[in-house]
Write a protein that holds these residues in place. Structure first.
Motif, PDB file in Angstrom:
ATOM      1  N   TRP A 129      42.627  34.131  43.951  1.00 20.83           N
ATOM      2  CA  TRP A 129      42.504  34.706  42.614  1.00 20.83           C
ATOM      3  C   TRP A 129      43.539  35.804  42.391  1.00 20.83           C
ATOM      4  O   TRP A 129      43.952  36.484  43.333  1.00 20.83           O
ATOM      5  N   ALA A 130      43.940  35.957  41.133  1.00 27.02           N
ATOM      6  CA  ALA A 130      44.875  37.019  40.762  1.00 27.02           C
ATOM      7  C   ALA A 130      44.569  37.471  39.340  1.00 27.02           C
ATOM      8  O   ALA A 130      44.086  36.691  38.513  1.00 27.02           O
ATOM      9  N   LEU A 131      44.837  38.735  39.071  1.00 26.18           N
ATOM     10  CA  LEU A 131      44.693  39.285  37.722  1.00 26.18           C
ATOM     11  C   LEU A 131      45.968  38.984  36.942  1.00 26.18           C
ATOM     12  O   LEU A 131      47.069  39.301  37.387  1.00 26.18           O
ATOM     13  N   PRO A 162      47.686  40.011  42.745  1.00 33.06           N
ATOM     14  CA  PRO A 162      46.683  39.471  43.670  1.00 33.06           C
ATOM     15  C   PRO A 162      45.481  40.405  43.769  1.00 33.06           C
ATOM     16  O   PRO A 162      45.582  41.602  43.473  1.00 33.06           O
ATOM     17  N   LEU A 163      44.352  39.872  44.195  1.00 32.85           N
ATOM     18  CA  LEU A 163      43.122  40.663  44.252  1.00 32.85           C
ATOM     19  C   LEU A 163      43.270  41.922  45.094  1.00 32.85           C
ATOM     20  O   LEU A 163      42.649  42.943  44.807  1.00 32.85           O
ATOM     21  N   ILE A 220      37.484  45.502  30.500  1.00 34.00           N
ATOM     22  CA  ILE A 220      37.909  45.640  31.893  1.00 34.00           C
ATOM     23  C   ILE A 220      37.041  46.663  32.609  1.00 34.00           C
ATOM     24  O   ILE A 220      36.671  46.482  33.774  1.00 34.00           O
ATOM     25  N   LEU A 221      36.691  47.738  31.918  1.00 35.41           N
ATOM     26  CA  LEU A 221      35.795  48.738  32.508  1.00 35.41           C
ATOM     27  C   LEU A 221      34.478  48.098  32.928  1.00 35.41           C
ATOM     28  O   LEU A 221      33.908  48.437  33.972  1.00 35.41           O
ATOM     29  N   GLU A 222      34.004  47.142  32.130  1.00 36.51           N
ATOM     30  CA  GLU A 222      32.743  46.463  32.439  1.00 36.51           C
ATOM     31  C   GLU A 222      32.833  45.625  33.711  1.00 36.51           C
ATOM     32  O   GLU A 222      31.806  45.323  34.330  1.00 36.51           O
ATOM     33  N   GLN A 223      34.037  45.250  34.101  1.00 37.31           N
ATOM     34  CA  GLN A 223      34.204  44.416  35.292  1.00 37.31           C
ATOM     35  C   GLN A 223      34.106  45.221  36.587  1.00 37.31           C
ATOM     36  O   GLN A 223      33.929  44.645  37.666  1.00 37.31           O
ATOM     37  N   ILE A 224      34.227  46.538  36.490  1.00 31.12           N
ATOM     38  CA  ILE A 224      34.221  47.378  37.691  1.00 31.12           C
ATOM     39  C   ILE A 224      32.778  47.588  38.147  1.00 31.12           C
ATOM     40  O   ILE A 224      31.984  48.214  37.450  1.00 31.12           O
ATOM     41  N   ILE A 225      32.451  47.082  39.327  1.00 27.06           N
ATOM     42  CA  ILE A 225      31.080  47.188  39.835  1.00 27.06           C
ATOM     43  C   ILE A 225      30.934  48.300  40.866  1.00 27.06           C
ATOM     44  O   ILE A 225      29.810  48.664  41.225  1.00 27.06           O
ATOM     45  N   ASN A 226      32.050  48.824  41.357  1.00 30.02           N
ATOM     46  CA  ASN A 226      31.995  49.888  42.362  1.00 30.02           C
ATOM     47  C   ASN A 226      33.189  50.815  42.146  1.00 30.02           C
ATOM     48  O   ASN A 226      34.291  50.544  42.626  1.00 30.02           O
ATOM     49  N   GLU A 227      32.964  51.902  41.426  1.00 34.04           N
ATOM     50  CA  GLU A 227      34.052  52.826  41.118  1.00 34.04           C
ATOM     51  C   GLU A 227      34.561  53.540  42.368  1.00 34.04           C
ATOM     52  O   GLU A 227      35.753  53.830  42.485  1.00 34.04           O
ATOM     53  N   ASP A 228      33.656  53.827  43.315  1.00 39.63           N
ATOM     54  CA  ASP A 228      34.084  54.475  44.553  1.00 39.63           C
ATOM     55  C   ASP A 228      35.068  53.591  45.313  1.00 39.63           C
ATOM     56  O   ASP A 228      36.039  54.073  45.902  1.00 39.63           O
ATOM     57  N   ILE A 247      34.390  39.527  41.526  1.00 42.41           N
ATOM     58  CA  ILE A 247      35.106  38.396  42.110  1.00 42.41           C
ATOM     59  C   ILE A 247      35.604  38.723  43.518  1.00 42.41           C
ATOM     60  O   ILE A 247      35.693  37.849  44.385  1.00 42.41           O
ATOM     61  N   GLN A 248      35.913  39.998  43.772  1.00 46.24           N
ATOM     62  CA  GLN A 248      36.291  40.412  45.124  1.00 46.24           C
ATOM     63  C   GLN A 248      35.083  40.345  46.052  1.00 46.24           C
ATOM     64  O   GLN A 248      35.194  39.927  47.211  1.00 46.24           O
ATOM     65  N   LEU A 249      33.933  40.754  45.522  1.00 46.39           N
ATOM     66  CA  LEU A 249      32.706  40.710  46.312  1.00 46.39           C
ATOM     67  C   LEU A 249      32.345  39.268  46.660  1.00 46.39           C
ATOM     68  O   LEU A 249      31.942  38.969  47.789  1.00 46.39           O
ATOM     69  N   ASP A 250      32.507  38.375  45.688  1.00 47.98           N
ATOM     70  CA  ASP A 250      32.226  36.958  45.935  1.00 47.98           C
ATOM     71  C   ASP A 250      33.163  36.392  46.999  1.00 47.98           C
ATOM     72  O   ASP A 250      32.742  35.626  47.869  1.00 47.98           O
ATOM     73  N   GLN A 251      34.427  36.785  46.925  1.00 49.09           N
ATOM     74  CA  GLN A 251      35.400  36.303  47.899  1.00 49.09           C
ATOM     75  C   GLN A 251      35.097  36.853  49.283  1.00 49.09           C
ATOM     76  O   GLN A 251      35.242  36.162  50.290  1.00 49.09           O
ATOM     77  N   GLU A 252      34.668  38.110  49.342  1.00 48.83           N
ATOM     78  CA  GLU A 252      34.315  38.727  50.618  1.00 48.83           C
ATOM     79  C   GLU A 252      33.118  38.020  51.242  1.00 48.83           C
ATOM     80  O   GLU A 252      33.050  37.843  52.464  1.00 48.83           O
ATOM     81  N   ALA A 253      32.170  37.596  50.389  1.00 51.55           N
ATOM     82  CA  ALA A 253      30.992  36.896  50.898  1.00 51.55           C
ATOM     83  C   ALA A 253      31.370  35.540  51.492  1.00 51.55           C
ATOM     84  O   ALA A 253      30.771  35.086  52.470  1.00 51.55           O
ATOM     85  N   ARG A 254      32.382  34.919  50.907  1.00 55.09           N
ATOM     86  CA  ARG A 254      32.815  33.610  51.400  1.00 55.09           C
ATOM     87  C   ARG A 254      33.706  33.728  52.625  1.00 55.09           C
ATOM     88  O   ARG A 254      33.616  32.938  53.551  1.00 55.09           O
ATOM     89  N   PHE A 255      34.586  34.742  52.600  1.00 58.76           N
ATOM     90  CA  PHE A 255      35.528  34.931  53.707  1.00 58.76           C
ATOM     91  C   PHE A 255      35.470  36.388  54.150  1.00 58.76           C
ATOM     92  O   PHE A 255      36.326  37.194  53.780  1.00 58.76           O
TER      93      PHE A 255
END
Length: 279
Positions: free
Chosen positions: A139-141, A170-171, A188-196, A236-244
């Motif tokens: 995935w890429a933005l 790239p992610l 785009i702000l709504e897409q951020i699930i972890n600001e830290d 989407i990063q979290l989903d990718q981390e869960a897979r790989f």
């Protein structure tokens, strides 16, 4: 018809004639193009007229919508002010910028069809001209170049790969554009699930950017590192981390700044002057 002496945008600061019965105005609360109402009905399309706000003898097109009358008037060679004409460039350039400022008139930006690394097999649109695209499982933005020109810093664009009218991040290299676009695009702000995680990624991957940013903003808007995983600020990063899984080890440490605030929020003790004296 003389130029307007009052404005729907408050007190007029400057008002200059840029064409016959056409004025470039800067007022207290907004700026844009003001056109004599009778003249506007003669030279502008019905679609363009609907984009303006009529009051009295004039039609007002605010800062974003002013690109619509500018486009139509430029095509008819009705812009006479040389400086404004030079700023407009060509009708084609205005039409390209119009896809960002007034997509309801010019149409939205064409989504990307390919990336620098291969064809797009899947995409998720966040906003007109901004999407996540998948190529060969990666995935890429994707950010349209017009949006990048208006909303992204040079440092953000430097980490991108270009393809046709889009920049691709790239992610694991999208923290700067996500951070900057979150300020101008609520979607785009709504897409951020972890600001830290976002601020930690910025500090970890782009320390020079963070330093430059902090030099030019008030204390409440500065970026400070946080104990959080790297590059796990989007779903989407979290989903990718869960897979790989590629677990990044980190520990909470006093070295991390403990006064960090939400990306777009002021701290509770932020001092804002009022009319009343503070004793």
């Amino acid at each position: 018809m003389p130029q307007p002496e009052s404005s729907i945008w408050g007190n007029i600061l400057t008002c200059a004639e840029i064409g016959l019965h056409v004025y470039g105005m800067m007022a207290e609360h907004n700026s844009g193009i003001v056109v004599d109402a009778d003249y506007a009905k003669e030279v502008l399309s019905e679609e363009a007229l609907q984009a303006g706000e009529s009051q009295g003898d004039h039609i007002y097109f605010d800062d974003a919508k002013s690109i619509i009358p500018a486009y139509e008037l430029l095509k008819k060679d009705a812009i006479t002010d040389p400086e404004f004409k030079e700023w407009c460039g060509s009708p084609e350039k205005l039409a390209q910028d119009g896809e960002f400022f007034a997509p309801e008139y010019f149409g939205g930006m064409t989504p990307p069809a390919t990336t620098p690394w291969g064809d797009i097999t899947e995409s998720q649109e966040f906003y007109n001209g901004i999407s996540m695209v998948n190529h060969d499982g990666e995935w890429a933005l994707a950010v349209h170049q017009t949006i990048a020109n208006h909303c992204l810093s040079e440092m953000a664009q430097e980490v991108a790969a270009g393809q046709e009218n889009y920049l691709f991040f790239p992610l694991d290299a999208c923290s700067i554009p996500v951070y900057e676009l979150s300020a101008s695009h609520p979607a785009i702000l709504e897409q951020i699930i972890n600001e830290d995680s976002l601020v930690h990624t910025l500090c970890e991957d782009h320390p020079v950017y963070v330093t430059m940013h902090n030099l030019h903003v008030e204390e409440w808007g500065r970026i400070y590192d946080q104990p959080a995983p790297r590059s796990l600020f989007l779903q989407i990063q979290l989903d990718q981390e869960a897979r790989f899984p590629v677990t990044e080890q980190y520990e909470k440490s006093p070295q991390f700044h403990q006064d960090s605030t939400s990306l777009r929020e002021r701290p509770d003790n932020f001092f804002e002057p009022t009319e009343e004296p503070e004793w």
